[in-house]
Write a protein that holds these residues in place. Structure first.
Motif, short mmCIF file in Angstrom:
data_model
loop_
_atom_site.label_atom_id
_atom_site.label_comp_id
_atom_site.label_asym_id
_atom_site.label_seq_id
_atom_site.Cartn_x
_atom_site.Cartn_y
_atom_site.Cartn_z
N GLU A 200 -13.40 -13.95 16.06
CA GLU A 200 -14.01 -12.48 16.87
C GLU A 200 -14.38 -11.82 15.83
O GLU A 200 -15.53 -11.08 15.87
N LYS A 201 -13.66 -11.43 14.52
CA LYS A 201 -14.08 -10.48 13.81
C LYS A 201 -15.33 -11.10 12.68
O LYS A 201 -16.12 -10.49 12.46
N SER A 203 -17.71 -12.77 14.19
CA SER A 203 -18.62 -12.47 15.19
C SER A 203 -19.31 -11.29 15.24
O SER A 203 -20.56 -10.90 14.95
N LYS A 204 -18.43 -10.24 15.00
CA LYS A 204 -18.40 -8.97 14.48
C LYS A 204 -19.38 -8.63 13.40
O LYS A 204 -20.17 -7.83 13.03
N GLN A 207 -22.99 -9.69 13.54
CA GLN A 207 -23.94 -8.59 14.25
C GLN A 207 -23.96 -7.31 13.20
O GLN A 207 -25.01 -6.80 13.19
N SER A 208 -22.86 -7.21 12.34
CA SER A 208 -23.04 -5.97 11.44
C SER A 208 -24.17 -6.24 10.51
O SER A 208 -24.85 -5.51 10.08
N TYR A 225 -19.03 -1.56 15.33
CA TYR A 225 -18.32 -2.71 15.41
C TYR A 225 -16.84 -2.54 14.77
O TYR A 225 -16.27 -3.58 15.21
#
Length: 228
Positions: A200-201, A203-204, A207-208, A225
């Protein structure tokens, strides 16, 4: 893909392949920090023998070494037993050799380990036969290089017991994950949770990265995020 609904049902071989595809060591270290496991990254003295072949994902098989100052007739007995018992997905983890008196890992050990399906070695001591190990594409992290044999200098006193390696206490069967940034030991009691949160981290972070490249400030992206 959500880890909670997929990899918790996978066998080790499938899980290891999933980790190789989706994760990297700093992600897992960050997540373990957040879970209160803040001493799971091995010391920076341990570096890969081959920078292009340094990803190791598997279960710890531990060797507890002791220093000796005399030659014993049966000095290799427990060591041979331990190495012969290696199997698919194993990672050899040596206890720390603070004296650095000898090289307990070399070509022949790497040969049988790889033949038996072991996926790497973490040796917080000296190693030898380095070019030959690199030629066989067996990933090793090491503390130094020295040509001296262990006979009369050190011996395996036990295996598959908790050992301290790279300043981390490693229990048999714990998940070992390494890449060029270093080595992390993932405790069994939080293994799947840590992998899920790391995914999950990651994926963030993806995005960042996209938002930063599109012109957003670091502050804006962090506020959005919550990862850095």
């Amino acid at each position: 893909m959500e880890l909670k609904t997929t990899t918790m049902k996978l066998n080790d071989e499938e899980k290891f392949a999933w980790i190789r595809e989706h994760l990297y060591v700093p992600l897992v270290c960050d997540v373990l920090d957040s879970l209160g496991y803040r001493n799971q990254a091995m010391h920076q003295r341990l570096r890969p023998l081959d920078a292009d072949n340094c990803i190791i994902i598997g279960r710890a098989r531990t060797l507890r070494w002791m220093e000796t100052d005399y030659v014993e007739a049966d000095a290799y007995t427990t060591e041979i037993e331990a190495v012969d018992s290696l199997s698919k997905g194993d990672v050899v983890v040596h206890s720390t050799d603070f004296g650095s008196t000898n090289a307990p890992w070399g070509e022949l050990m790497s040969t049988i380990a790889k033949r038996n399906g072991a996926v790497g070695c973490i040796c917080d001591s000296m190693i030898r036969d380095c070019r030959k190990i690199m030629d066989m594409n067996f990933p090793v992290f090491y503390g130094g290089i020295r040509p001296l044999d262990s006979l009369g200098r050190g011996r395996v006193m036990a295996y598959d017991v908790p050992v301290r390696c790279g300043d981390v206490v490693v229990h048999p069967g714990e998940l070992i994950f390494s890449d060029f940034d270093g080595i992390v030991v993932i405790p069994r009691e939080v293994e799947d949770k840590a992998l899920q949160l790391a995914f999950e981290k990651g994926s963030k972070e993806d995005q960042s990265r996209r938002d930063l490249l599109n012109g957003d400030s670091l502050r804006t992206v962090y506020n959005r995020y919550g990862v850095l």
